[in-house]
Enzyme design. Structure first.
Site: not given
Length: 563
Positions: A256, A332
């Protein structure tokens, strides 16, 4: 052409707390995942990415880990995990763990020792500093609002946390931290896991001296991303992890890494870098956020030309040099059909179109739970129904600034992470078949119309469309390894591109909106001979590909052309 199994795979992401609850406590668990392995196998996916299931006080839904080598009791036991791993492997499915290396929980034994005294052997496992001018050591702002520094009266110092105050950052300049983390990663690999998604990996190195960030507006805090994101030492640390641990296993890794473009990404995923297989980029996720202000909460309309520019750069710059991780949704992000499609009138058509776009790109496709049935955003009327710490912090911050509550809620309805975190909608029964008890967060009220049970009964459902897309990817090598080329770069409604491998070419046609634009093929493109591989509308012979074509709302088609 550098072939790898993880390039040819399709990944399905599970958010365990919201997937399936088998014991009636309202929280999803590992036995719930085991119960649905056949469902996932039938869909056709290859890898299951499981969000954190480690022992955790759960301030940030498992991303605050208090023991890396134990399981959160709400999810089950280590024996349950071992059974999940065995059952998945028995079906030919791989398991990718979600691993947080940037920070721990403030209830991790290391941090409990670290905060006990300045001379504790674990003190330097975290980042501690004295205050400055009666306040925090610097002006960095947390991703979850406010200062990155939390004062701790026990030792009269501050500790650094880029996220919640319950998630103190580890000090990756400490060799003992590095050694302990390497040992932990290898422990999971020896157990048999097939890879890792490294959460917040771009932040494990911070700027030397922790200086203030540029602060032209003279605000108390500032998001100094360039001082704690993608610094050069991140690559040194990842290269060491690869050479000492990861190299010895045939696994899949994805990082990420926010705040970078494709050229920077190659420093992580370039074929000669020996760091990660791929990274999640965020540029397309930021197209509906205006610069400045409150980051992602500062909403603006997105447009197709910007999406073309971003996605094309990633496709072109990484081709034959690195590898993409392609996604619309995750834990998210808001639901893609609500964000980039039409979740009302054209929910089915736009969900299929968005899926076509993503699965026909070069790179490994990721499917987030519920995406394959077209689950939508949630709009809770009260802030009391939200659970996400980022959302709650934003609400409090905006209320303190005097922003009207209805304006705050409008933004939350569009951008809250809880949009993706409502329970998986399995059937029409109470709690959408997710739990026999009361779910930890409310189920989306549209579950009687949108659920797996109905999707499996409808041969024209979004589910079966995803299944066909996955099957096509396994059948046609050009979908995996073909070169991408953008067509009609200035068209504001139609996204069209080709994928070419040898003498085989795919033509991907996508109408991203609810109108009916007329498509005119570029000069020099010969549509004959052709084979329609997939379309989200029925296509009759007289509607087939010609020099001009009128597209229906959110229509998508993929043709195989022969050179």
């Amino acid at each position: 052409m550098n072939k790898k199994w993880w390039k040819e795979s399709v990944v399905y992401q599970i958010y365990p707390i919201s997937f399936l609850d088998t014991n009636g406590d309202g929280i999803g668990d590992m036995r719930g995942i085991i119960a649905k392995l056949d469902y996932l196998k039938e869909l056709g996916i290859d890898v299951i990415w499981i969000c954190p299931v480690y022992k955790s006080p759960n301030h940030d839904n498992g991303y605050d880990i208090s023991d890396y080598q134990d399981i959160m009791k709400e999810f089950g036991t280590m024996d349950d995990f071992d059974q999940l791993l065995w059952e998945a492997h028995r079906r030919g499915l791989k398991i990718m763990m979600d691993l947080v290396l940037n920070h721990t929980s403030d209830e991790h034994p290391w941090f409990i020792e670290s905060r006990a005294s300045k001379d504790n052997p674990k003190r330097d496992y975290y980042i501690w500093r004295k205050g400055k001018n009666g306040g925090p050591p610097n002006n960095w702002e947390s991703y979850f609002s406010g200062s990155v520094w939390q004062y701790d009266e026990t030792t009269d110092e501050y500790y650094l946390h880029l996220y919640s105050k319950h998630q103190p950052d580890l000090n990756w300049e400490n060799p003992n931290v590095i050694g302990s983390m390497h040992e932990m990663v290898e422990w999971w690999l020896k157990k048999g896991v097939d890879g890792f998604r490294f959460d917040a990996i771009a932040h494990i190195a911070k700027a030397a001296g922790l200086p203030d960030g540029a602060n032209p507006n003279h605000l108390p805090t500032v998001r100094a991303y360039d001082l704690f994101s993608n610094l050069e030492n991140v690559h040194t640390l990842l290269n060491n992890l690869y050479e000492q641990v990861l190299f010895h296993y045939d696994i899949m890794t994805v990082g990420e890494t926010s705040g970078l473009g494709p050229e920077q990404a190659l420093s992580y995923v370039g074929d000669t870098r020996n760091e990660l297989n791929m990274v999640f980029q965020f540029e397309h996720m930021q197209l509906d956020a205006a610069s400045g202000g409150s980051g992602k909460w500062n909403i603006r309309p997105w447009n197709l030309l910007e999406l073309k520019k971003v996605m094309t750069a990633w496709q072109v710059d990484l081709h034959d040099k690195g590898w993409n991780a392609n996604y619309w949704c995750n834990h998210d992000q808001p639901r893609c059909v609500s964000r980039f499609g039409d979740d009302k009138k054209y929910r089915v058509e736009s969900a299929k179109m968005l899926a076509t776009f993503m699965h026909m790109l070069e790179g490994t496709p990721y499917i987030y739970q519920g995406e394959e049935i077209g689950m939508t955003n949630i709009a809770f009327q009260s802030i009391d129904d939200y659970r996400d710490v980022e959302t709650l912090n934003f609400y409090e911050e905006q209320m303190n600034k005097g922003v009207p509550e209805d304006k705050i809620m409008e933004v939350i309805w569009k951008k809250s992470r809880d949009n993706a975190r409502t329970p998986m909608q399995w059937d029409k029964s109470e709690e959408a078949g997710f739990s026999k008890g009361r779910s930890w967060i409310q189920v989306n009220s549209n579950y009687p119309m949108i659920n797996v049970e109905d999707a499996l009964k409808d041969p024209d459902s979004i589910y079966y469309y995803y299944k066909k897309l996955i099957a096509l990817r396994k059948e046609h090598e050009v979908i995996v390894y073909g070169k991408y080329e953008l067509l009609l770069p200035e068209d504001p409604e139609i996204y069209m591109y080709t994928r070419t491998l040898g003498d085989v070419r795919l033509l991907v046609i996508l109408n991203f909106f609810g109108g009916e634009p007329e498509l005119e093929l570029p000069q020099g493109m010969n549509p004959n001979p052709r084979e329609l591989l997939i379309s989200n509308y029925p296509v009759k012979g007289d509607e087939d590909l010609t020099r001009t074509l009128r597209l229906r709302p959110y229509e998508s088609r993929v043709y195989k052309l022969q050179a």
